[in-house]
Design an enzyme around this catalytic site. Structure first.
Site, PDB file in Angstrom:
ATOM      1  N   LYS A 141      45.304   1.177 -32.157  1.00 24.48           N
ATOM      2  CA  LYS A 141      44.823   0.222 -31.865  1.00 24.48           C
ATOM      3  C   LYS A 141      43.941  -0.391 -32.902  1.00 24.48           C
ATOM      4  O   LYS A 141      43.965  -1.735 -31.750  1.00 24.48           O
ATOM      5  CB  LYS A 141      44.109   0.958 -30.489  1.00 24.48           C
ATOM      6  CG  LYS A 141      44.929   1.114 -29.638  1.00 24.48           C
ATOM      7  CD  LYS A 141      44.241   1.657 -28.114  1.00 24.48           C
ATOM      8  CE  LYS A 141      44.289   1.357 -26.934  1.00 24.48           C
ATOM      9  NZ  LYS A 141      43.466   2.183 -26.090  1.00 24.48           N
ATOM     10  N   ASN A 172      44.729  -3.479 -27.185  1.00 20.52           N
ATOM     11  CA  ASN A 172      45.957  -2.942 -26.576  1.00 20.52           C
ATOM     12  C   ASN A 172      47.007  -3.481 -26.355  1.00 20.52           C
ATOM     13  O   ASN A 172      47.476  -3.182 -25.655  1.00 20.52           O
ATOM     14  CB  ASN A 172      45.116  -1.760 -25.948  1.00 20.52           C
ATOM     15  CG  ASN A 172      44.138  -2.798 -24.234  1.00 20.52           C
ATOM     16  OD1 ASN A 172      44.558  -4.299 -24.721  1.00 20.52           O
ATOM     17  ND2 ASN A 172      44.398  -1.957 -23.349  1.00 20.52           N
ATOM     18  N   ASP A 180      41.261  -2.731 -22.063  1.00 25.13           N
ATOM     19  CA  ASP A 180      40.684  -2.221 -21.098  1.00 25.13           C
ATOM     20  C   ASP A 180      39.509  -1.923 -20.617  1.00 25.13           C
ATOM     21  O   ASP A 180      39.091  -0.894 -19.720  1.00 25.13           O
ATOM     22  CB  ASP A 180      40.260  -0.927 -22.617  1.00 25.13           C
ATOM     23  CG  ASP A 180      41.972   0.220 -23.486  1.00 25.13           C
ATOM     24  OD1 ASP A 180      42.789  -0.068 -22.848  1.00 25.13           O
ATOM     25  OD2 ASP A 180      41.863   0.647 -24.153  1.00 25.13           O
ATOM     26  N   GLY A 220      30.016  10.418 -24.553  1.00 26.58           N
ATOM     27  CA  GLY A 220      30.847   9.537 -25.227  1.00 26.58           C
ATOM     28  C   GLY A 220      30.888   8.736 -26.223  1.00 26.58           C
ATOM     29  O   GLY A 220      30.595   7.938 -25.595  1.00 26.58           O
ATOM     30  N   ALA A 249      37.392   4.557 -26.303  1.00 30.76           N
ATOM     31  CA  ALA A 249      37.144   4.025 -25.164  1.00 30.76           C
ATOM     32  C   ALA A 249      35.573   3.647 -24.829  1.00 30.76           C
ATOM     33  O   ALA A 249      35.498   2.794 -23.635  1.00 30.76           O
ATOM     34  CB  ALA A 249      38.168   5.816 -24.701  1.00 30.76           C
ATOM     35  N   TYR A 291      42.890  11.497 -17.254  1.00 30.17           N
ATOM     36  CA  TYR A 291      43.517  11.842 -15.822  1.00 30.17           C
ATOM     37  C   TYR A 291      44.556  12.602 -15.668  1.00 30.17           C
ATOM     38  O   TYR A 291      45.108  12.337 -14.688  1.00 30.17           O
ATOM     39  CB  TYR A 291      44.052   9.454 -15.947  1.00 30.17           C
ATOM     40  CG  TYR A 291      44.854   9.321 -16.621  1.00 30.17           C
ATOM     41  CD1 TYR A 291      45.809  10.168 -17.231  1.00 30.17           C
ATOM     42  CD2 TYR A 291      44.450   8.869 -18.057  1.00 30.17           C
ATOM     43  CE1 TYR A 291      46.682   9.560 -18.326  1.00 30.17           C
ATOM     44  CE2 TYR A 291      44.780   7.968 -18.827  1.00 30.17           C
ATOM     45  CZ  TYR A 291      46.380   8.642 -18.873  1.00 30.17           C
ATOM     46  OH  TYR A 291      47.148   8.104 -20.159  1.00 30.17           O
TER      47      TYR A 291
HETATM   48  P1  NAP Z   1      37.924   9.331 -29.421  1.00 27.93           P
HETATM   49  O1  NAP Z   1      38.321   7.351 -29.614  1.00 27.93           O
HETATM   50  O2  NAP Z   1      38.869  10.633 -29.717  1.00 27.93           O
HETATM   51  O3  NAP Z   1      37.044   9.870 -28.989  1.00 27.93           O
HETATM   52  C1  NAP Z   1      36.816  11.284 -28.313  1.00 27.93           C
HETATM   53  C2  NAP Z   1      35.782  11.253 -27.241  1.00 27.93           C
HETATM   54  O4  NAP Z   1      35.666  12.639 -26.976  1.00 27.93           O
HETATM   55  C3  NAP Z   1      34.716  11.381 -29.134  1.00 27.93           C
HETATM   56  O5  NAP Z   1      32.893  10.968 -28.051  1.00 27.93           O
HETATM   57  C4  NAP Z   1      34.098  12.794 -29.300  1.00 27.93           C
HETATM   58  O6  NAP Z   1      32.813  13.125 -29.170  1.00 27.93           O
HETATM   59  C5  NAP Z   1      34.152  13.407 -28.253  1.00 27.93           C
HETATM   60  N1  NAP Z   1      34.270  14.933 -27.919  1.00 27.93           N
HETATM   61  C6  NAP Z   1      35.917  15.668 -28.336  1.00 27.93           C
HETATM   62  N2  NAP Z   1      35.830  17.083 -28.202  1.00 27.93           N
HETATM   63  C7  NAP Z   1      34.859  17.287 -27.970  1.00 27.93           C
HETATM   64  C8  NAP Z   1      33.994  18.164 -27.629  1.00 27.93           C
HETATM   65  N3  NAP Z   1      34.746  19.491 -28.057  1.00 27.93           N
HETATM   66  N4  NAP Z   1      32.962  18.430 -27.329  1.00 27.93           N
HETATM   67  C9  NAP Z   1      31.880  17.154 -27.221  1.00 27.93           C
HETATM   68  N5  NAP Z   1      32.849  15.572 -27.483  1.00 27.93           N
HETATM   69  C10 NAP Z   1      33.887  16.173 -27.839  1.00 27.93           C
HETATM   70  O7  NAP Z   1      39.190   9.107 -27.785  1.00 27.93           O
HETATM   71  P2  NAP Z   1      38.989   7.919 -26.892  1.00 27.93           P
HETATM   72  O8  NAP Z   1      40.061   7.017 -27.199  1.00 27.93           O
HETATM   73  O9  NAP Z   1      37.886   7.257 -27.016  1.00 27.93           O
HETATM   74  O10 NAP Z   1      39.079   8.275 -25.502  1.00 27.93           O
HETATM   75  C11 NAP Z   1      38.591   9.355 -24.976  1.00 27.93           C
HETATM   76  C12 NAP Z   1      39.742   9.456 -23.551  1.00 27.93           C
HETATM   77  O11 NAP Z   1      39.508   8.819 -22.596  1.00 27.93           O
HETATM   78  C13 NAP Z   1      40.200  10.272 -23.656  1.00 27.93           C
HETATM   79  O12 NAP Z   1      40.643  11.797 -22.878  1.00 27.93           O
HETATM   80  C14 NAP Z   1      41.469  10.042 -23.520  1.00 27.93           C
HETATM   81  O13 NAP Z   1      43.086   9.818 -22.647  1.00 27.93           O
HETATM   82  C15 NAP Z   1      40.999   8.509 -22.784  1.00 27.93           C
HETATM   83  N6  NAP Z   1      41.616   7.204 -22.812  1.00 27.93           N
HETATM   84  C16 NAP Z   1      41.540   6.766 -20.800  1.00 27.93           C
HETATM   85  C17 NAP Z   1      41.664   5.981 -20.150  1.00 27.93           C
HETATM   86  C18 NAP Z   1      41.949   5.471 -19.638  1.00 27.93           C
HETATM   87  O14 NAP Z   1      42.958   4.106 -18.834  1.00 27.93           O
HETATM   88  N7  NAP Z   1      42.222   6.115 -18.101  1.00 27.93           N
HETATM   89  C19 NAP Z   1      41.819   5.078 -21.824  1.00 27.93           C
HETATM   90  C20 NAP Z   1      41.620   5.251 -22.898  1.00 27.93           C
HETATM   91  C21 NAP Z   1      41.226   6.551 -22.763  1.00 27.93           C
HETATM   92  P3  NAP Z   1      32.476  13.394 -31.289  1.00 27.93           P
HETATM   93  O15 NAP Z   1      32.517  12.025 -31.826  1.00 27.93           O
HETATM   94  O16 NAP Z   1      31.348  14.144 -31.448  1.00 27.93           O
HETATM   95  O17 NAP Z   1      34.065  13.753 -31.716  1.00 27.93           O
END
Ligand code: NAP
Length: 277
Positions: A70, A91, A107, A133, A137, A224
């Site tokens: 992305k 995206n 998004d 977070g 996303a 989800y």
């Molecule tokens: P990302 O860039 O990898 O960010 C992950 C986030 O989760 C960061 O804020 C990270 O904190 C936090 N995190 C991970 N493990 C953790 C832990 N053990 N304790 C505390 N915080 C933790 O991922 P992303 O792309 O933003 O996606 C995040 C989530 O959103 C995923 O589950 C993804 O599937 C979902 N999502 C859903 C949609 C939808 O359409 N519904 C769209 C996009 C994403 P740190 O910075 O401290 O590592």
């Protein structure tokens, strides 16, 4: 110029077999009786530019892009929308007839559309939003909350500097709160969003204390799988309006489908059932 009468589109990622988008697009193509195909394409990082530059000559009118590409596609695209540039990721790619590749990020659109569908009374003026977070996303969520007019956003992240980086990018409407203080910011919030991957199948639970949540607060989770995370279940018990993350995934696909296949699809109960079935 290739024949676009039977448009091709698809989704690029690595891995891609888990993607729900092909099922979603197949459902809409059938529902709206449109000609066309939507193809999942596993693409390695090193091949990304070659693949994207080749697709238009094969009859593709555009494609969706998912993890891990992305951010990189934004560099490859010839043009990008302001929101994709602000978010720093795309995206949705549109292959224009003049040969230019146009990048967008839907998004945030999907997030807001899901919020409005799940909580019809929701409006930016209902009060501050709290975002948990600060990953990719979260950037889209914060950009869209600001775009629709939310005036105050509390942001917390385990790794504080990442939240501070988002504050620098988005300005004074964003206030960074320590991860250990996350429970406190919920007391002020009218909208609460989990953008962390916590609570997702195979990940630890999100363990922020929710006792501060007020009844009627709109609480949504981007996760989800499962549909009802523990975070959402607890918020529901506290009398909040809860919205799962599947709707965001479905809504973010709407602009691409409309652009490529010529009809704006509905995200309705049949759409959800088709994806979950
Ligand atoms: P990302 O860039 O990898 O960010 C992950 C986030 O989760 C960061 O804020 C990270 O904190 C936090 N995190 C991970 N493990 C953790 C832990 N053990 N304790 C505390 N915080 C933790 O991922 P992303 O792309 O933003 O996606 C995040 C989530 O959103 C995923 O589950 C993804 O599937 C979902 N999502 C859903 C949609 C939808 O359409 N519904 C769209 C996009 C994403 P740190 O910075 O401290 O590592």
């Amino acid at each position: 110029m290739t024949d676009r009468s039977i448009p091709l589109a698809g989704v690029i990622g690595n891995p891609i077999s888990h993607s729900k988008s092909p099922k979603l697009f197949r459902h809409w193509l059938k529902t709206y009786n449109r000609s066309g195909y939507y193809i999942p394409m596993p693409v390695q990082e090193g091949d990304l530019e070659t693949v994207i530059r080749t697709l238009p000559s094969m009859g593709f009118v555009g494609c969706n892009v998912t993890i891990p590409h992305k951010v990189d596609v934004l560099q490859i695209a010839d043009l990008a929308t302001d929101r994709a540039t602000l978010i720093g990721a795309a995206n949705t790619l549109i292959f224009r007839r003049d040969g230019k590749i146009h990048a967008d990020n839907t998004d945030g659109y999907g997030f807001i559309a899901n919020l409005k569908q799940g909580a019809p009374g929701w409006a930016p003026s209902i009060g501050p939003a709290a975002v948990l977070g600060a990953g990719g996303a979260a950037r889209a969520v914060i950009a869209s909350l600001i775009e629709v007019g939310v005036q105050e956003i509390y942001l917390t992240n385990r790794t504080r500097p990442k939240a501070e980086a988002l504050q620098s990018a988005f300005g004074t409407k964003v206030t960074v709160v320590d991860w250990v203080q996350a429970g406190n910011m919920l007391e002020e919030a009218a909208t609460v969003v989990n953008t962390t991957s916590l609570g997702m199948q195979g990940q630890p639970e999100l363990r922020v204390p929710l006792d501060g949540l007020r009844r009627g607060t709109v609480v949504t989770d981007l996760v989800y799988t499962p549909l009802k995370t523990r975070f959402l279940a607890e918020a529901e018990e506290a009398g909040c309006i809860t919205i799962d993350g599947l709707g965001m995934l479905l809504h973010q696909a709407v602009p691409g489908f409309e652009r490529w296949f010529g009809v704006r699809p509905e995200v309705d109960v049949d759409t959800r059932a088709a994806i979950l079935g």
